[in-house]
Design a protein around this motif. Structure first.
Motif, PDB file in Angstrom:
ATOM      1  N   LYS A  45      54.882  -2.372 -34.776  1.00 41.34           N
ATOM      2  CA  LYS A  45      53.877  -2.582 -35.936  1.00 41.34           C
ATOM      3  C   LYS A  45      53.232  -1.497 -35.304  1.00 41.34           C
ATOM      4  CE  LYS A  45      51.091  -5.095 -37.615  1.00 41.34           C
ATOM      5  NZ  LYS A  45      50.720  -4.109 -38.446  1.00 41.34           N
ATOM      6  N   ARG A  46      52.538  -0.900 -36.616  1.00 41.51           N
ATOM      7  CA  ARG A  46      51.960   0.092 -36.480  1.00 41.51           C
ATOM      8  C   ARG A  46      50.342  -0.467 -36.700  1.00 41.51           C
ATOM      9  NH1 ARG A  46      53.711   4.663 -36.780  1.00 41.51           N
ATOM     10  NH2 ARG A  46      55.471   5.277 -37.607  1.00 41.51           N
ATOM     11  N   ASP A  50      49.860  -3.858 -42.221  1.00 41.21           N
ATOM     12  CA  ASP A  50      51.083  -3.517 -42.936  1.00 41.21           C
ATOM     13  C   ASP A  50      52.036  -4.541 -41.847  1.00 41.21           C
ATOM     14  OD1 ASP A  50      51.121  -1.574 -45.488  1.00 41.21           O
ATOM     15  OD2 ASP A  50      51.255   0.138 -43.835  1.00 41.21           O
ATOM     16  N   PRO A  51      53.825  -4.916 -42.486  1.00 43.88           N
ATOM     17  CA  PRO A  51      54.183  -6.144 -41.355  1.00 43.88           C
ATOM     18  C   PRO A  51      55.031  -4.995 -40.864  1.00 43.88           C
ATOM     19  CG  PRO A  51      55.117  -5.909 -43.384  1.00 43.88           C
ATOM     20  CD  PRO A  51      53.762  -4.980 -43.575  1.00 43.88           C
ATOM     21  N   ALA A  52      55.194  -4.978 -39.590  1.00 44.29           N
ATOM     22  CA  ALA A  52      55.913  -4.739 -38.304  1.00 44.29           C
ATOM     23  C   ALA A  52      57.500  -4.556 -38.774  1.00 44.29           C
ATOM     24  CB  ALA A  52      55.799  -5.751 -37.335  1.00 44.29           C
ATOM     25  N   VAL A  53      58.217  -3.637 -38.498  1.00 45.02           N
ATOM     26  CA  VAL A  53      59.421  -2.865 -38.816  1.00 45.02           C
ATOM     27  C   VAL A  53      60.402  -3.899 -37.759  1.00 45.02           C
ATOM     28  CG1 VAL A  53      60.879  -1.104 -39.284  1.00 45.02           C
ATOM     29  CG2 VAL A  53      58.855  -0.646 -40.260  1.00 45.02           C
ATOM     30  N   PHE A  69      61.260   5.967 -34.487  1.00 46.50           N
ATOM     31  CA  PHE A  69      59.668   5.555 -34.199  1.00 46.50           C
ATOM     32  C   PHE A  69      58.873   6.691 -34.006  1.00 46.50           C
ATOM     33  CE2 PHE A  69      61.235   1.393 -33.344  1.00 46.50           C
ATOM     34  CZ  PHE A  69      61.432   0.773 -34.647  1.00 46.50           C
ATOM     35  N   ARG A  70      57.554   7.347 -34.736  1.00 44.67           N
ATOM     36  CA  ARG A  70      56.920   9.042 -34.255  1.00 44.67           C
ATOM     37  C   ARG A  70      55.606   7.868 -34.511  1.00 44.67           C
ATOM     38  NH1 ARG A  70      59.847  13.275 -34.113  1.00 44.67           N
ATOM     39  NH2 ARG A  70      62.000  13.543 -34.881  1.00 44.67           N
ATOM     40  N   GLY A  71      54.311   8.239 -33.977  1.00 47.96           N
ATOM     41  CA  GLY A  71      52.694   7.888 -33.759  1.00 47.96           C
ATOM     42  C   GLY A  71      52.164   6.494 -32.667  1.00 47.96           C
ATOM     43  N   ARG A  76      58.476  -3.753 -29.599  1.00 46.69           N
ATOM     44  CA  ARG A  76      58.750  -4.906 -28.825  1.00 46.69           C
ATOM     45  C   ARG A  76      60.149  -5.154 -28.812  1.00 46.69           C
ATOM     46  NH1 ARG A  76      54.292  -7.902 -27.029  1.00 46.69           N
ATOM     47  NH2 ARG A  76      52.638  -7.669 -28.327  1.00 46.69           N
ATOM     48  N   ILE A  77      61.038  -5.437 -27.970  1.00 44.23           N
ATOM     49  CA  ILE A  77      62.167  -6.129 -27.807  1.00 44.23           C
ATOM     50  C   ILE A  77      61.530  -7.418 -27.669  1.00 44.23           C
ATOM     51  CG2 ILE A  77      63.883  -6.286 -26.734  1.00 44.23           C
ATOM     52  CD1 ILE A  77      63.728  -3.625 -24.837  1.00 44.23           C
ATOM     53  N   GLN A  78      62.867  -7.967 -29.166  1.00 43.80           N
ATOM     54  CA  GLN A  78      62.894  -9.018 -29.776  1.00 43.80           C
ATOM     55  C   GLN A  78      64.282  -9.817 -29.371  1.00 43.80           C
ATOM     56  OE1 GLN A  78      60.467 -10.848 -31.129  1.00 43.80           O
ATOM     57  NE2 GLN A  78      59.897  -8.820 -31.355  1.00 43.80           N
TER      58      GLN A  78
END
Length: 168
Positions: A45-46, A50-53, A69-71, A76-78
């Motif tokens: 989640k950025r 925007d929704p989480a990827v 993922f950058r930035g 989170r591990i689901q």
């Protein structure tokens, strides 16, 4: 794996877990501490509306995988589940192999397959595709060291590496 900083993140797996998420050189990584391959589903989640990827990664046993993922953001591990073990490959004749297992199949995010060569040297790999109606097809690939190539389906719905040996 010196130099990897881990901020413990709670998961539903409890204290004894196989896969941990952490940072190494400002990049996020997944580290599998178990002997067996693990399939990890995680979300990133950025900041902002925007929704989480959600992404799935296959992490081989006793290894780490860099995340894309950058930035800024929170990962989170689901879920974590062991990979389904493929049937053992047929044994090559004496003298056909150098004893190393460098090539492996890995699923891409889009569902396709690639053959990954984890050794520094070139490898000759024979992949077999199988499918409905006793469909079976073998194809030989030459893969440079530390490289990967896509494996097309060509009518099959399953694939396996049946030979992995050093290039001549």
């Amino acid at each position: 794996m010196a130099g990897i900083f881990f901020a413990c993140r709670p998961t539903t797996a409890g204290a004894e877990q196989c896969v941990m998420a952490g940072k190494h050189n400002e990049r996020e990584v997944l580290v599998n501490r178990c002997e067996t391959c693990q399939i990890v589903t995680l979300t990133h989640k950025r900041p902002g509306p925007d929704p989480a990827v959600t992404r799935k990664y296959t992490v081989p046993g006793k290894s780490s995988t860099d995340l894309s993922f950058r930035g800024p953001g929170l990962t989170r591990i689901q879920s974590v589940a062991p990979c389904v073990a493929p049937p053992p490959p047929s044994q090559p004749a004496d003298g056909e192999t150098d004893g190393k297992k460098c090539a492996r199949l890995q699923r891409r995010i889009d569902g396709g397959l690639v053959i990954v060569n984890s050794c520094n040297a070139c490898r000759e790999v024979i992949a077999e595709r199988t499918g409905p109606g006793k469909f079976a097809e073998k194809e030989t690939y030459t893969i440079a060291g530390k490289a990967y190539i896509p494996l097309s389906t060509k009518g099959g719905n399953e694939a396996d590496i049946i030979s992995d040996k050093a290039c001549r």
